[in-house]
Design a protein around this motif. Structure first.
Motif, short mmCIF file in Angstrom:
data_model
loop_
_atom_site.label_atom_id
_atom_site.label_comp_id
_atom_site.label_asym_id
_atom_site.label_seq_id
_atom_site.Cartn_x
_atom_site.Cartn_y
_atom_site.Cartn_z
N LEU A 171 6.48 43.41 -22.44
CA LEU A 171 7.21 42.65 -23.45
C LEU A 171 6.95 43.14 -24.88
O LEU A 171 7.54 42.62 -25.82
N LYS A 223 8.40 37.21 -16.70
CA LYS A 223 7.88 37.61 -18.00
C LYS A 223 8.56 36.92 -19.17
O LYS A 223 7.92 36.66 -20.20
N TYR A 224 9.83 36.59 -19.06
CA TYR A 224 10.49 35.94 -20.19
C TYR A 224 10.05 34.48 -20.35
O TYR A 224 10.08 33.94 -21.45
N ARG A 225 9.64 33.85 -19.27
CA ARG A 225 9.05 32.51 -19.39
C ARG A 225 7.70 32.61 -20.08
O ARG A 225 7.36 31.78 -20.94
N ALA A 249 6.89 34.96 -22.19
CA ALA A 249 7.19 35.30 -23.58
C ALA A 249 7.53 34.04 -24.38
O ALA A 249 7.10 33.89 -25.54
#
Length: 314
Positions: free
Chosen positions: A209, A289-291, A293
């Motif tokens: 990220l 990964k976006y959670r 982030a």
């Protein structure tokens, strides 16, 4: 500070050849037994109590027991990792890889040749395997970075190999060989301060990220004394992966013991929040990964324009 002892070695004495059982008057196909692979059985109760790592180790040992080739197998990749007790994030395979250095070696449905550079085999748990450092680098070249970093972190944390050995194995991969870049990356990312596969996974996601590189196991104090070590630390924020170990209650613990552990963790977090921003996440959030982030963004940890973790061109 070292964590809990390495994963206990798989006890291969629980494996039995079908022929040996039948000589004792035991017919394994009639129940109470589980077939690990053709011709090798284990008590069903014992198999049910095994974790995923031990089940793959059982398959590895059973495959060696039934191997009838002219030379001893040198186990590699996931098979060697299971023998060494290295953790894994994704599911264990249903095949067992052994190292070969020339093409044309035939395999079977379960036992598969892995073509790679020659390696000096090491004996572990009575089996011939690739070294820990070589095993990690082979995992990096053939699997996911997440799995390889989890294995590498564990190996460094428990002093099963050194950073220099990982770097040397990565450097030994031929310049144009498949997976060389991943091998170098894993050797760079590996950190023995990581305490669990969940922390390893989280750190890889942070790298992907382009989040600022955290410090690991940062110690915090306040006017009451030691608060404890946090998993990840940045200026103005800390991050905590909530694995089960944080809430571990001794075997046979009472409901009061459970409440005591949870209350102690809450008080610890309250003391931390008086000093810094605190982000917490669980496995389901680390996997996506976006959670992760989004959770870190709430305490001001956001992507950098250019990753400053290290210079991969150097």
């Amino acid at each position: 500070m070292l964590g809990p002892p390495p994963h206990p070695a798989f006890d291969r004495s629980c494996l039995h050849h079908a022929a040996d059982l039948r000589r004792l008057g035991i017919e394994p196909t009639r129940g109470q037994w589980h077939q690990v692979r053709h011709g090798v059985w284990v008590r069903a109760e014992a198999f049910a109590g095994m974790d995923a790592l031990d089940r793959h180790a059982a398959l590895v040992h059973a495959s060696v027991l039934t191997h009838r080739g002219p030379t001893e197998l040198t186990l590699a990749r996931e098979a060697a990792a299971a023998v060494w007790g290295l953790p894994r994030i994704t599911a264990w395979p249903t095949t067992v890889h052994h190292l070969v250095t020339r093409r044309g070696v035939s395999g079977s449905r379960i036992l598969r040749p892995f073509l790679g550079a020659e390696a000096e085999p090491v004996t572990a748990e009575g089996l011939q395997v690739t070294s820990v450092a070589r095993t990690v680098i082979d995992l990096a070249r053939t699997g996911t970075v997440h799995d390889a970093v989890a294995a590498a972190d564990y190996a460094l944390h428990h002093r099963l190999c050194t950073p220099a050995e990982l770097a040397a194995e990565a450097a030994a991969v031929a310049p144009r060989a498949h997976g060389r870049g991943a091998a170098v990356l894993v050797a760079e990312l590996a950190d023995g301060l990581s305490m669990s596969p969940g922390e390893s996974l989280s750190r890889v996601q942070m790298f992907v990220l382009r989040l600022p590189r955290p410090q690991l196991q940062v110690r915090y104090h306040d006017d009451q004394g030691l608060i404890g070590d946090v998993d990840f630390g940045w200026e103005g924020a800390v991050g905590e992966f909530d694995g089960r170990l944080k809430y571990r209650v001794p075997p046979g613990g009472s409901t009061q013991d459970v409440h005591r552990v949870i209350w102690a963790e809450k008080r610890r977090e309250d003391r931390l929040r008086r000093q810094t921003g605190v982000a917490r996440w669980v496995w389901a959030e680390a996997v996506q990964k976006y959670r992760l982030a989004a959770i870190l963004a709430q305490v001001g940890i956001t992507p950098e324009r250019r990753s400053a973790w290290f210079d991969l061109g150097a």
